[in-house]
Design an enzyme around this catalytic site. Sequence first.
Site, mmCIF file in Angstrom:
data_model
loop_
_atom_site.group_PDB
_atom_site.id
_atom_site.type_symbol
_atom_site.label_atom_id
_atom_site.label_comp_id
_atom_site.label_asym_id
_atom_site.label_seq_id
_atom_site.Cartn_x
_atom_site.Cartn_y
_atom_site.Cartn_z
ATOM 1 C CD GLU A 53 -3.735 5.435 -6.901
ATOM 2 O OE1 GLU A 53 -3.879 6.422 -7.657
ATOM 3 O OE2 GLU A 53 -4.546 5.128 -6.007
ATOM 4 C CG PHE A 57 -2.118 3.181 -0.343
ATOM 5 C CD1 PHE A 57 -1.853 2.905 0.992
ATOM 6 C CD2 PHE A 57 -3.104 2.442 -0.984
ATOM 7 C CE1 PHE A 57 -2.535 1.903 1.673
ATOM 8 C CE2 PHE A 57 -3.799 1.434 -0.313
ATOM 9 C CZ PHE A 57 -3.508 1.165 1.019
ATOM 10 N N PRO A 71 2.121 2.050 2.721
ATOM 11 C CG PRO A 71 2.620 -0.211 2.545
ATOM 12 C CD PRO A 71 3.070 1.133 2.064
ATOM 13 C CE LYS A 72 -4.152 3.923 6.845
ATOM 14 N NZ LYS A 72 -3.984 5.363 6.709
ATOM 15 N NE ARG A 110 -8.536 21.333 -4.320
ATOM 16 C CZ ARG A 110 -9.821 21.470 -4.017
ATOM 17 N NH1 ARG A 110 -10.481 22.541 -4.422
ATOM 18 N NH2 ARG A 110 -10.452 20.525 -3.342
ATOM 19 C CE1 TYR A 136 -11.560 14.597 -9.541
ATOM 20 C CE2 TYR A 136 -10.763 16.362 -10.972
ATOM 21 C CZ TYR A 136 -10.646 15.604 -9.819
ATOM 22 O OH TYR A 136 -9.605 15.831 -8.951
ATOM 23 C CE LYS A 156 -6.979 19.963 -14.057
ATOM 24 N NZ LYS A 156 -7.465 18.878 -13.156
ATOM 25 C CD GLN A 212 -12.056 10.126 -8.369
ATOM 26 O OE1 GLN A 212 -11.334 9.157 -8.150
ATOM 27 N NE2 GLN A 212 -12.114 11.180 -7.584
#
Length: 662
Positions: A21, A23, A25-26, A112, A159, A184, A195
């Site tokens: 995974e 994400f 970057p900022k 969600r 989870y 789901k 998770q």
Amino acid sequence: MEKITDKIAALPNHGTYFSLEFFPPKTDMGTSNLQARLSRMSRALHPLFVTVTWGAGGSTSSRSLELAEICQRQLGLTTCLHLTCTNTNQRVVDETLQAAKDIGVRNILALRGDPPREHEYRTEEQEMEGTEKLIWAADLVRYIRRTHGDYFCIGVAGYPEGHSDESCPVNQDPVHDMPYLVEKVQAGADFIMTQLFYDVNAYLNYVDLVRSYREGVLGTIPIIPGLMPIQSYQILKRTTKLSHAKLPDHILERLEGIKGDDEEVKRVGVGIISEIVEELKRVTINGPRGYHFYTLNLEKAVSFVLERCHLIPSSTLDTREYSSSAIGDTKILHTNGEHVAHLVTGRSGTSQVSVRRLSSPHNHVIPLDGSPALSPSSALDASSRAVTLAISHGVGSLGREATWDDYPNGRFGDARSPAFGEIDGYGGPSLHQSPSTAREKWGSPLSRSDISELFKRHVMGLLDQLPWSEGGLNEETQVIKSELCRLIEERGWWSIASQPAVDGVSSDDPIFGWGPKGGFVFQKAFVEFFIPEKDWKAILRPYLSSTIVAPDVSWYAAPCPSSVANEDNSFESSDAASAVNSVTWGVFPGKEIVTPTIVEEVSFRAWVDEAFGIWSEWERCYPPESQSKHTLQEERGNCWLVNVICHDFRQKNRLWDILLNA
């Protein structure tokens, strides 16, 4: 353009696979560096697929789609795009799904997202006739299936220790989640991704629960365990707190004594995650066995785990080529405590923000037989995947360049790093809690003095959290508690990050110490705070720029990005754009000077957007016409965010004298 479930089905029944995974970057520099990292990791590791996260309320939508396109189109990686449905609207969902199609993405992880805040986000556009109400992940799965048929392979979250949310019991219980998981899957989900967890028994019990629930109604749907390599003690504590994942005592015991030394924590952490993988391997399952790794945009720890657990597809690693072209005559090397031969054979104390202490960001390679370490010439040939893997491990000069940011420092780290920022992997401003919890914790402020009281209570240790922090005070804040209180009481300036000056204390000091033993650490005092615009322009800025103060300080300042006063994207600083202020550093035996905490323009600009975005999220916890919402909006629009650094670290009170006497 393959579906994840098709790729899993094509594996032998006893096969193994893994996914990674990332994400968005900022910063732009972080994005550029992540692209190079992704290219290297894809060649060295060959994941079955990668996932790209999605910010709260679609806050990172454009950057998430850009990263997904890099992975899918440029690198040829089967890509799964996260998508959340709450606190956004149907139009965004439709546009995102179409954009995913356009770039060749055929896999969606339907989530969600943050707890719904319907009345805060409801707009006339959303109330248009025919729009669909998407509140739960099952709604999103159902909507994707209805509008796109079987085009997308859809994953959903599981989870192992129960989902913690105000819609669930106080005590998390995966049994409580089962009806929602069934919904789901029956809505059209193809696989379950869990998770993160560190309690193996909790995961195994969860798998048994899923398989046996209602006489096997969930069938043989793939369940992929989620694992997060341990990057540092602080990141571990933060992510497990946010995800409500349990840290078993035996893991905490192994890390507690070394928590101030990130290099050692990462080394031990590789062993911990590897042991979890090996324990999962021993459990009999029906079908290929998968593992999903939350990389946090870092490569070294996950590369070590994958290699140690023999998860890298064997056809991608030619050990003979690695031995001859990369190492030459060097038989064994040490890099951060690891034998390279093994590779080829098998915020500082802040009042509201915790700035981490960490060890060396450099990875020194020391040959045991006295021969030269990997030189640029011997490491430059990254044509083989074995050499590329060595680089991902930090070996040689290219390895040091590849893993230079292996010890990120959150908001006060290097903005060039793909891992820059307060890492949770999902990006975008978020309170990380429901509106009702926020209101219960912070009440309903009706005036500026009410907000000041919240900040004061936090500094005094009477309030464990503010919107910009996720925990209570750390120990070193006690040193400057009175100064921070005076800043609030006498000036009305609200601090969200700070640290005291430190002049060469031992690295094993119980309050200020960090890094390996035998070293000495230093800090410049700094404070970051919200200040009314009139105070900044009429009082503080002129004083900081005066001849008696200017030589001792550096400062950065910006107003709320969405305020009327900021139409020209105002930003002010005492320093040149290229200036970098090291505010924490350490000297250790056998190492270069380590500078883990810095303040500079790029990172400050990125943080300004996020800090005021968090403030906006706080506002949305209150009804649209309420006095509390109006008060928070007004104060946000009237404030500047300012960071002031005092360079004289030997005069512990100099910064506070400047601010309180301005």
